[in-house]
Design a protein around this motif. Structure first.
Motif, short mmCIF file in Angstrom:
data_model
loop_
_atom_site.label_atom_id
_atom_site.label_comp_id
_atom_site.label_asym_id
_atom_site.label_seq_id
_atom_site.Cartn_x
_atom_site.Cartn_y
_atom_site.Cartn_z
N ARG A 282 37.28 34.65 66.43
CA ARG A 282 36.42 34.91 65.26
C ARG A 282 35.08 34.18 65.43
NH1 ARG A 282 40.63 35.19 60.09
NH2 ARG A 282 41.85 36.90 60.99
N TRP B 191 32.41 36.89 65.32
CA TRP B 191 32.01 37.08 63.93
C TRP B 191 30.83 36.20 63.51
CZ3 TRP B 191 37.06 37.31 60.43
CH2 TRP B 191 37.88 38.36 60.87
N THR B 192 30.42 35.27 64.37
CA THR B 192 29.39 34.31 63.94
C THR B 192 27.98 34.88 64.13
OG1 THR B 192 30.82 32.52 64.68
CG2 THR B 192 28.52 31.95 64.26
N LEU C 204 27.18 29.73 54.29
CA LEU C 204 27.56 30.27 55.59
C LEU C 204 26.89 29.46 56.72
CD1 LEU C 204 29.06 32.51 57.09
CD2 LEU C 204 27.06 33.99 56.78
N TYR D 268 34.04 32.25 56.36
CA TYR D 268 33.76 33.61 56.85
C TYR D 268 34.52 34.64 56.01
CZ TYR D 268 31.65 31.96 61.29
OH TYR D 268 30.86 31.40 62.25
N ASN E 89 36.53 29.40 59.20
CA ASN E 89 37.23 30.68 59.03
C ASN E 89 37.36 31.03 57.54
OD1 ASN E 89 38.90 32.94 59.93
ND2 ASN E 89 40.60 31.77 59.04
N ILE F 148 31.65 36.60 54.48
CA ILE F 148 31.33 37.78 55.31
C ILE F 148 32.25 38.94 54.98
CG2 ILE F 148 31.04 38.69 57.66
CD1 ILE F 148 30.51 35.89 58.67
#
Ligand code: GSH
Length: 216
Positions: free
Chosen positions: A171, A175-176, A129, A112, A109, A116
């Protein structure tokens, strides 16, 4: 009334607001930290010397920080024998997953948020990442195996063990980039997503943060 200091989209605040949503107790949340600032305010530092979020405050002046301690306190106070297992071994198992989540699962997290959410695609450290996704994927392998026989982290019902790990999983799922497949984790996520408190405090809050990032 019970107060929670902290912006609603902080990952450590999300765990606590979801926990409070499941409990169903009234509370006031004060936007704090992040774009709202205030972390260095001396009055706030007297409540939480770390200047971080969240901080719980009660009417008699009692304060508590560290999201894990806050969740345990709330579950013990309002949900003994349910969200807070009464049996010592069941409680230890819940503690185990909570600590495991904060120590072993949560690092993706932070990566990210930096790579990101805070950087453009051109600035992004793709190797960093990818390494974070690979490491988190190994942790999700462990979770996927655990969830073969468990609907929630401690069996058939939601407990405090689900809050840290379940909130991060939104997430992870959404989000991945190029996320590896974990069918039992995905089924767990669908179970969580069927809970109104999870949708309100985790999914909607993360989605709105994500949309802001996409708009730049
Ligand atoms: N171990 C602490 C970490 C607290 C923490 O780092 N919180 C983040 C938000 S999730 C924070 O305060 N960041 C600074 C800010 O948002 O202003 C906990 O679990 O409560």
């Amino acid at each position: 009334m019970l107060k929670i200091w902290g912006r609603k989209d902080g990952s450590n605040v999300i765990k606590v607001t979801w926990c409070l949503g499941e409990i169903g107790v009234d509370y006031e949340r004060i936007d704090w930290g992040g774009v709202f600032g205030g972390n260095d305010d001396p009055t706030y530092r007297a409540k939480n010397p770390n200047g971080r979020l969240p901080t719980l405050e009660e009417d008699d002046g009692f304060t508590l920080w560290e999201s894990g301690a806050v969740m345990r306190y709330l579950c013990a106070e309002y949900s003994m024998g349910e969200l807070y297992p009464q049996n010592l071994r069941a409680r230890a198992a819940a503690d185990k997953w909570m600590d495991w989540s904060s120590i072993n699962l949560a690092p993706f997290n932070g990566v990210y948020l930096e790579e990101i959410l805070q950087k453009s695609a051109a600035e992004r450290d793709e190797l960093r990442l990818a390494a974070a996704i690979k490491q988190a994927g190994l942790m999700y392998d462990i979770l996927d195996a655990h969830l073969v026989d468990n609907d929630y982290m401690c069996g058939e019902k939601l407990t405090m063990a689900d809050f840290p790990l379940g909130s991060l999983t939104d997430r992870w799922i959404n989000w991945t980039p190029n996320r590896p497949s974990h069918p039992n984790v995905e089924a767990y996520y669908e179970r969580l997503a069927s809970r109104p408190a999870y949708r309100q405090h985790v999914i909607e809050v993360n989605a709105s943060r994500w949309q802001k990032i996409q708009k730049g």
